[in-house]
Design an enzyme around this catalytic site. Structure first.
Site, short mmCIF file in Angstrom:
data_model
loop_
_atom_site.label_atom_id
_atom_site.label_comp_id
_atom_site.label_asym_id
_atom_site.label_seq_id
_atom_site.Cartn_x
_atom_site.Cartn_y
_atom_site.Cartn_z
CE1 TYR A 57 -89.07 38.45 -34.39
CE2 TYR A 57 -87.70 38.83 -32.48
CZ TYR A 57 -87.83 38.48 -33.82
OH TYR A 57 -86.72 38.15 -34.55
CG ASN A 111 -84.33 32.72 -30.92
OD1 ASN A 111 -84.41 32.85 -32.15
ND2 ASN A 111 -84.01 33.71 -30.11
CG HIS A 193 -84.36 30.92 -36.28
ND1 HIS A 193 -84.93 31.96 -37.01
CD2 HIS A 193 -83.96 31.48 -35.12
CE1 HIS A 193 -84.89 33.08 -36.31
NE2 HIS A 193 -84.29 32.81 -35.16
CG HIS A 203 -77.48 35.60 -33.02
ND1 HIS A 203 -77.89 35.28 -31.74
CD2 HIS A 203 -78.39 36.51 -33.49
CE1 HIS A 203 -79.00 35.95 -31.46
NE2 HIS A 203 -79.31 36.71 -32.48
CG HIS A 230 -80.83 33.48 -34.75
ND1 HIS A 230 -81.77 33.74 -33.77
CD2 HIS A 230 -79.70 33.08 -34.08
CE1 HIS A 230 -81.22 33.50 -32.57
NE2 HIS A 230 -79.99 33.10 -32.73
CB VAL A 231 -77.88 37.26 -38.10
CG1 VAL A 231 -77.10 38.56 -38.22
CG2 VAL A 231 -77.09 36.21 -37.35
CG HIS A 232 -82.52 40.77 -35.97
ND1 HIS A 232 -82.88 41.20 -34.74
CD2 HIS A 232 -83.04 39.52 -36.08
CE1 HIS A 232 -83.58 40.27 -34.12
NE2 HIS A 232 -83.68 39.24 -34.92
FE LIG Z 1 -83.86 34.24 -33.61
#
Ligand SMILES: [Fe+2]
Length: 408
Positions: A57, A111, A193, A203, A230-232
């Protein structure tokens, strides 16, 4: 100039040799939650680490002042581009060193690795900082590649480069799957991802275009497990194909909950008032291919009104997963929540994933694309995901360890 380190290479391809434990981590970042995750991973002593994207990040560190934002574009609408702040990458490398100085780590881009710069330059940190076996797996691209670890063949796919049937990634994937020798590597595990199957609001159906392009191919070659991030949050799916329960589909597992600065996702798309609008979740690559379900409880609708039948277990906690392949039939999957690191180790989710390819002969399963959203006429087919009590699993593990037997 540096200390010397050593690591143990993976066992050679064989149906009887596997890495002891494979850690699967997604969306890690560099926060106090990331620290807990990595401490917990080290405690679990993996032989291999799989990172399913969104590593540091670093691309939003300067703009956010390191504080993070659950919606970057909402909080910083005037940020011209997402930066690529290299000291953050360096700090993340030092943070990971206790693990990565002795355990092999395989990565795939997310991403947050795009890091768009002037003149259309992208992915520079990812491409420069990691070596992946692209030549060895004949892909000649760091964005998608494959490798073997004992009797498991891993395929790492790129969701932020061309994934269409007419593209080079797809033709490489066809070739790679065709070359897998299942008598040597019975398990085929894929990772990329953004998930195809996701019942969280965040998402939701974002990468539906990629699913529509590639799912039939993975199904045709009987991929056993798919890992995404991707999905937290955590979510494990029942075996599924084309949104239909199917014992020959892969087990999809989302572990995008490593501990990043964007917080955990807590809303489900089936919560009242939480169904996203079709264009809410625009992917950073590719188009929108949203679908309404054609049958079942969500017939004609974009979202279900309850947890979908293909979603087996979901929980909004940070954590990581451990895959322990026992033999060519059984693999134990355990999701370790971060809060479990501080008390008696009671996993958040644990199952045996069972390979039963004999149930899925090519003569009984067509591989052509059925209508999107179609439902199987007999969803009560034999399931190949078995949930066992911890006592039974302990006994099975002991039997395998003592006698090397195949438990059936
Ligand atoms: Fe992501």
């Amino acid at each position: 100039m540096s200390d010397e380190y050593s690591f143990k290479t993976m066992p050679s391809p064989s149906p009887n040799a596997y890495p002891s434990r494979i850690a699967v981590i997604g969306d890690l970042g560099l926060t106090s939650n990331s620290s807990t995750t990595i401490d917990h991973v080290i405690k679990n002593d993996p032989a291999l680490v799989l990172m399913v994207g969104d590593l540091t990040y670093a691309n939003q560190y300067l703009t956010t002042g390191g504080q993070g934002a659950s919606c970057f574009s909402c909080s910083f609408p005037n940020a011209p581009i997402r930066e690529t702040y290299q000291p953050r990458w360096d700090g993340w490398g030092r943070f990971m060193e206790p693990l990565t100085s002795r355990v092999p780590m395989m990565v795939i881009e997310g991403n947050h690795e795009i890091e768009p710069q002037v003149n259309g330059i992208t992915f520079q940190s990812y491409l420069t900082r990691f070596a992946v076996p692209s030549e060895e797996s004949r892909s000649n691209s760091s964005f998608y590649y494959s490798f073997n670890a004992g009797g498991a063949h891993f395929i790492m796919l790129g969701a932020y480069v061309d994934y269409n049937i007419t593209g080079t990634q797809y033709s490489w994937l066809v070739d790679d799957l065709h070359r897998v020798n299942r008598s040597l590597t019975p398990w085929v595990v894929a990772a990329w991802h953004p998930p195809w199957y996701n019942s969280y609001n965040s998402h939701y159906q974002e990468f539906e275009c990629m699913r529509q392009e590639m799912e039939a191919l993975l199904y045709q070659y009987k991929v056993d497990i798919v890992f995404n991030g991707h999905v937290h949050a955590y979510e494990r799916m029942n075996r599924v194909y084309n949104y239909t329960l199917d014992p020959c589909g892969p087990v999809y597992i989302t572990v995008g909950d490593g501990g990043n600065i964007e917080k955990v996702d807590v809303d489900f798309a089936d919560d009242p008032g939480k169904c996203p609008k079709p264009d809410d979740n625009k992917p950073e690559f590719g188009g929108l291919c949203h679908l309404n379900f054609t049958s079942g409880p969500a017939k004609g609708k974009f979202c279900w009104s309850k947890q979908p039948e293909w979603s087996a277990y979901r929980e909004s906690s940070f954590g990581h997963g451990i895959l322990e392949v026992v033999n060519s039939t059984y693999a134990l999957w355990t999701w370790h929540r971060n809060q479990d690191a501080y008390k008696e180790d009671k996993p958040g989710d644990q199952i045996f994933i069972v390979r039963q390819p004999e149930l899925c002969s090519p003569t009984t399963k067509e591989t052509s694309n059925p209508p999107q959203g179609a439902r199987a006429s007999d969803p009560a087919s034999p399931s190949s995901t078995v949930i066992l009590s911890s006592k039974t699993m302990w006994l099975m593990s002991l039997l395998v360890a003592l006698f090397g037997i195949v438990v059936r």
